[in-house]
Each structure stands twice: as structure tokens, then as C-alpha cells.
Write a protein that holds these residues in place. Sequence first.
Motif, PDB file in Angstrom:
ATOM      1  N   ALA A   1      24.274  16.073   2.752  1.00 23.11           N
ATOM      2  CA  ALA A   1      23.892  15.340   3.965  1.00 23.11           C
ATOM      3  C   ALA A   1      23.917  16.257   5.184  1.00 23.11           C
ATOM      4  O   ALA A   1      22.993  16.222   6.032  1.00 23.11           O
ATOM      5  N   CYS A   2      24.954  17.081   5.296  1.00 20.00           N
ATOM      6  CA  CYS A   2      25.010  18.038   6.416  1.00 20.00           C
ATOM      7  C   CYS A   2      23.845  19.022   6.348  1.00 20.00           C
ATOM      8  O   CYS A   2      23.252  19.400   7.375  1.00 20.00           O
ATOM      9  N   TRP A   3      23.526  19.451   5.139  1.00 18.02           N
ATOM     10  CA  TRP A   3      22.400  20.382   4.968  1.00 18.02           C
ATOM     11  C   TRP A   3      21.084  19.724   5.375  1.00 18.02           C
ATOM     12  O   TRP A   3      20.214  20.359   5.992  1.00 18.02           O
ATOM     13  N   LEU A   4      20.908  18.447   5.070  1.00 18.87           N
ATOM     14  CA  LEU A   4      19.683  17.744   5.452  1.00 18.87           C
ATOM     15  C   LEU A   4      19.512  17.727   6.963  1.00 18.87           C
ATOM     16  O   LEU A   4      18.383  17.843   7.477  1.00 18.87           O
ATOM     17  N   LEU A   5      20.622  17.623   7.699  1.00 17.25           N
ATOM     18  CA  LEU A   5      20.534  17.652   9.163  1.00 17.25           C
ATOM     19  C   LEU A   5      20.021  19.002   9.646  1.00 17.25           C
ATOM     20  O   LEU A   5      19.201  19.080  10.583  1.00 17.25           O
ATOM     21  N   THR A   6      20.499  20.079   9.004  1.00 18.05           N
ATOM     22  CA  THR A   6      20.009  21.396   9.413  1.00 18.05           C
ATOM     23  C   THR A   6      18.536  21.575   9.064  1.00 18.05           C
ATOM     24  O   THR A   6      17.775  22.220   9.803  1.00 18.05           O
ATOM     25  N   VAL A   7      18.111  21.002   7.936  1.00 15.03           N
ATOM     26  CA  VAL A   7      16.706  21.108   7.540  1.00 15.03           C
ATOM     27  C   VAL A   7      15.819  20.326   8.502  1.00 15.03           C
ATOM     28  O   VAL A   7      14.667  20.727   8.793  1.00 15.03           O
ATOM     29  N   VAL A   8      16.326  19.206   8.997  1.00 15.68           N
ATOM     30  CA  VAL A   8      15.554  18.437   9.978  1.00 15.68           C
ATOM     31  C   VAL A   8      15.317  19.267  11.236  1.00 15.68           C
ATOM     32  O   VAL A   8      14.224  19.244  11.831  1.00 15.68           O
ATOM     33  N   VAL A   9      16.334  20.051  11.634  1.00 14.92           N
ATOM     34  CA  VAL A   9      16.194  20.893  12.824  1.00 14.92           C
ATOM     35  C   VAL A   9      15.247  22.048  12.560  1.00 14.92           C
ATOM     36  O   VAL A   9      14.385  22.384  13.389  1.00 14.92           O
ATOM     37  N   SER A  10      15.383  22.688  11.363  1.00  7.31           N
ATOM     38  CA  SER A  10      14.521  23.831  11.052  1.00  7.31           C
ATOM     39  C   SER A  10      14.276  23.867   9.552  1.00  7.31           C
ATOM     40  O   SER A  10      15.217  23.780   8.744  1.00  7.31           O
ATOM     41  N   ALA A  11      13.010  24.030   9.173  1.00 11.88           N
ATOM     42  CA  ALA A  11      12.648  24.105   7.754  1.00 11.88           C
ATOM     43  C   ALA A  11      13.183  25.374   7.106  1.00 11.88           C
ATOM     44  O   ALA A  11      13.303  25.447   5.875  1.00 11.88           O
ATOM     45  N   ASP A  12      13.519  26.388   7.914  1.00 11.98           N
ATOM     46  CA  ASP A  12      14.020  27.634   7.334  1.00 11.98           C
ATOM     47  C   ASP A  12      15.398  27.471   6.703  1.00 11.98           C
ATOM     48  O   ASP A  12      15.838  28.337   5.935  1.00 11.98           O
ATOM     49  N   MET A  13      16.102  26.398   6.996  1.00 15.06           N
ATOM     50  CA  MET A  13      17.444  26.190   6.411  1.00 15.06           C
ATOM     51  C   MET A  13      17.385  25.737   4.957  1.00 15.06           C
ATOM     52  O   MET A  13      18.421  25.513   4.329  1.00 15.06           O
ATOM     53  N   VAL A  14      16.135  25.625   4.411  1.00 13.77           N
ATOM     54  CA  VAL A  14      16.042  25.276   2.990  1.00 13.77           C
ATOM     55  C   VAL A  14      16.598  26.388   2.113  1.00 13.77           C
ATOM     56  O   VAL A  14      16.851  26.182   0.925  1.00 13.77           O
TER      57      VAL A  14
ATOM     58  N   VAL B   1      25.688  34.168   3.436  1.00 16.30           N
ATOM     59  CA  VAL B   1      24.471  34.983   3.554  1.00 16.30           C
ATOM     60  C   VAL B   1      23.251  34.089   3.735  1.00 16.30           C
ATOM     61  O   VAL B   1      22.378  34.349   4.602  1.00 16.30           O
ATOM     62  N   LEU B   2      23.135  33.023   2.948  1.00 17.81           N
ATOM     63  CA  LEU B   2      21.972  32.137   3.042  1.00 17.81           C
ATOM     64  C   LEU B   2      21.931  31.410   4.392  1.00 17.81           C
ATOM     65  O   LEU B   2      20.851  31.207   4.972  1.00 17.81           O
ATOM     66  N   VAL B   3      23.089  31.010   4.917  1.00 20.05           N
ATOM     67  CA  VAL B   3      23.131  30.362   6.222  1.00 20.05           C
ATOM     68  C   VAL B   3      22.674  31.333   7.314  1.00 20.05           C
ATOM     69  O   VAL B   3      21.895  30.972   8.221  1.00 20.05           O
ATOM     70  N   VAL B   4      23.172  32.572   7.222  1.00 21.88           N
ATOM     71  CA  VAL B   4      22.778  33.565   8.224  1.00 21.88           C
ATOM     72  C   VAL B   4      21.269  33.835   8.149  1.00 21.88           C
ATOM     73  O   VAL B   4      20.567  33.900   9.192  1.00 21.88           O
ATOM     74  N   VAL B   5      20.744  33.968   6.942  1.00 26.42           N
ATOM     75  CA  VAL B   5      19.305  34.203   6.778  1.00 26.42           C
ATOM     76  C   VAL B   5      18.510  33.036   7.344  1.00 26.42           C
ATOM     77  O   VAL B   5      17.497  33.205   8.066  1.00 26.42           O
ATOM     78  N   GLY B   6      18.934  31.812   7.037  1.00 24.28           N
ATOM     79  CA  GLY B   6      18.220  30.642   7.544  1.00 24.28           C
ATOM     80  C   GLY B   6      18.277  30.557   9.061  1.00 24.28           C
ATOM     81  O   GLY B   6      17.261  30.232   9.709  1.00 24.28           O
ATOM     82  N   MET B   7      19.445  30.852   9.656  1.00 26.07           N
ATOM     83  CA  MET B   7      19.564  30.776  11.105  1.00 26.07           C
ATOM     84  C   MET B   7      18.692  31.835  11.781  1.00 26.07           C
ATOM     85  O   MET B   7      18.033  31.562  12.800  1.00 26.07           O
ATOM     86  N   VAL B   8      18.706  33.061  11.248  1.00 28.68           N
ATOM     87  CA  VAL B   8      17.897  34.124  11.849  1.00 28.68           C
ATOM     88  C   VAL B   8      16.414  33.757  11.811  1.00 28.68           C
ATOM     89  O   VAL B   8      15.676  33.883  12.812  1.00 28.68           O
ATOM     90  N   ARG B   9      15.951  33.258  10.680  1.00 28.96           N
ATOM     91  CA  ARG B   9      14.539  32.867  10.564  1.00 28.96           C
ATOM     92  C   ARG B   9      14.232  31.688  11.497  1.00 28.96           C
ATOM     93  O   ARG B   9      13.179  31.624  12.109  1.00 28.96           O
ATOM     94  N   ALA B  10      15.188  30.735  11.565  1.00 33.93           N
ATOM     95  CA  ALA B  10      14.954  29.569  12.420  1.00 33.93           C
ATOM     96  C   ALA B  10      14.868  29.970  13.886  1.00 33.93           C
ATOM     97  O   ALA B  10      14.012  29.472  14.647  1.00 33.93           O
ATOM     98  N   LEU B  11      15.742  30.873  14.325  1.00 34.36           N
ATOM     99  CA  LEU B  11      15.730  31.285  15.714  1.00 34.36           C
ATOM    100  C   LEU B  11      14.484  32.100  16.050  1.00 34.36           C
ATOM    101  O   LEU B  11      13.951  32.010  17.181  1.00 34.36           O
TER     102      LEU B  11
END
Length: 414
Positions: A90-103, A24-34
Motif C-alpha cells: 500500500a505504501c509503495w502504491l502511494l509512491t507509484v501514484v506520485v511517480s511511475a518511476d517508483m515501479v 538501491v531500488l528506492v534510490v534509483v526510483g527517486m533519482v529517475r522521478a526527480l
Amino acid sequence: MIRVSTPTMKIRGLVLVQHVLLAVLVVVGMVRALTTGAPTLPLLLTVLLLLGWYALGARLASVRLASVDGGAPGGRSGRWGGWWLVGLVACWLLTVVVSADMVWVAFSLWLLAGHLLPLRWAVALSLLVLGVVIGRGGHADGWTAASVIGPSVGAGFALALSRGMGQVVRDSIERQELVASLVAAQEETEQLQAELAQTQRTAGVIAERTRLSRDIHDTLAQGFSSILLLARAGRATDDLGAHRRLLGQIETSAAEHLEEARRVVGALAPAPLQSGLAEALERITARFTDETGVDGKVRVEGDLTALPPVLEVTLLRTAQAALANVRQHARARRVVVTLAEAEDLVRLDVVDDGVGFDPARVEQEDGRGGVARGGYGLRASRERLRELGGGLDVESDPGAGTAISAFLPRAAAS
């Protein structure tokens, strides 16, 4: 079929909640990031890397959980779980670098830190993730009190929740192990009780065989010995009157011991005791005198008319065994049977003036399984008396006669 324990079911339930929450959190972060214009391809690649690494760890955890539930050792899961969590961060940090919404995924990381790491390392990793969340969020949207307090409260709540849930699971596992140990102890107790019951049955069979051997010796064997001696005396004389007298004695002895055999088989009291021990001793001594010609006397000292049956039977058997020994070995001219009461004891003495013997030699031969003068009879009488708290003393010397003294406490009747 593997039986799944209750703690394992609880753990699997918590793991499923963790999977759903992360998804759920990944989906929420991706939707906000997009929706905020994050680059699609880098976002998809980093999210796939994050989910792939998470799926790998989830698979390893499920295999280890199944092995533990099936009885195999689970290994040191804490070490590989900690390194896996570091890789996940570490994988999560890569997603945060791409989009702050993945926090948003940080909440799952805080839960996992509380589950997989010792407290100090869990706190350290949680603070690191919290710093990234606050720093990345403030850098994108500007720092406010809410942007600091909100993630801090979320981190503390997630860490406390995961530690509490972990303690609940550990307590559940300990209770399950305790129940299993109690069930195993109960099964072992039931097995021991079954073995004890079997041992008691075996002991009862042995005791009954011992009792039967004593009764047969004290009744049938002595009866046959008496008949045999009378028959030999008949063969040694040509006097017709003596023949008739000996045949009468043989008939009487055979009839009495036949009746006694029937009573032994029927587990009844010996026939002579129906009129009391003193009269029974008078009767067997009179028959002994009639069959052997040895002068036999019975003396009774004290009031012994109300003895318990168990004492009467034991003392009567002892007297029968002693008289049988006198008949077969003593070559005596006189025998005196004395029944007396001494304080809380009942004593039975059988004294003859025969050839005597060496008691030490008899005991030695009897211990080797030999047949000596009165060997089995003395041993059987002594064992019978000891079972009731009494005893048997034998005094004799070659050429000086024999004195056999049996004693029983009146309390033995209880």
C-alpha cells in the motif's frame, strides 16, 4: 553469550541483501522521478512512509529472529509478516501514484512475497503488483512488448528465486535441528554408558563380597567350628592322652585353615586341590573322621583326574560345607562322599545316617534370614553351583539321615 547458529547467519545474510536491494531500488526510483519532474515533497513524504513501514517490519523480524536463535518461541511470524507486506504494498502504491518511476521497487516486493506468503497468496500478490507495474509504466511511456514481458519475467524470476532461497534456508534449519538432536542423543548415550559402567562396578563389588563371604564360610568359619568342637571335647575329658591327641588335632586344623585363609586372601586355588579333587576329598574326609570319630568313606566313579580348576574348587567347597553340617548337626555314625561322572555332568554326593531334618523348614527359616541347620552353607553352595549352571538337591527326613547331591556340567569350565 548467545551462540548464533549457521541457519540464522544465512537468514541474516539474505535479509541484509534484501535491505540493500530495496535501498538501491528506492534510490534509483527517486533519482529517475526527480529528473522527470515529479513533485518533490509528495515524493519525499511517500518514500519516507515506505521506508518507515519497511524499517518497522525489519525491526520486528530481527527481534523474532533473535528470540528463535536464543531458544524462545518465535510465534506465528507468517501471519503478521503477510499483513506487514500488504501494508508495504500500500505504501509503495502511494509512491507509484506520485511517480511511475517508483515501479522499480516492485522487484523487492516480489522477493518478499515469495518469502513471507504461502505460494497461492504470493502468486496473487505478485500478479497484483505486476499489473500495477505494467499498467503504470504503459500509461506513462506507452505499452510495448518489452514493457509487458520484462516485468513479467522479473516477477517470475523474483518469485522463483525467493521460494528457492526459502527452501534452502528451511533445509539448512532442518539439518541444524537434526545435528542438534544427534548431539543430544550422543550426550544421553554417554551418560547412560557412564551409569551402566557404575552399575557394573557396583555389581562387581557385590559379586566379590558374595564370593568372599562364601570363601570365609567354607574355610575360616568351618575351621573355627572344628577347633571349637575339639576344644569342647578336650574340656569334657580328663584323660591326658586324649588331651594331647585333641591338642594335636587343634594345632593341625588351625595351621591348615591359616594357610587356607592366606590363599583366600591371595585369591589362589585351595591348597588341597594341588593334588587333584579326589585326593583333596580323601584328605578332608580323613581329617573329618580323625576329628569326629565318624566313619567317613570316599568313592570315585569314572575318570575325574583332569577336571577344570573352577569345577574342582566349587565341588570341594560343597563337600566342605556338607561335612561341616554333618559335624555340627547330624550326630551320624557313617558318612559316604561319592564323586562320579554321569554323561556330561560331574556329581558329588554326601550321604550320612544321622538324625536328618526337614528341608522345607530349613528353606523357610533361611528365607526369613534365620539360622537353621546348614542354612547359610546350603544356600551358599547352591548359589555357587547355580552360577556355573549346576544345582544342589537335598533329601532328608527326621530320623532317616541326609543325602546332599551337587552336580555341575563339564561345560561350566568355559
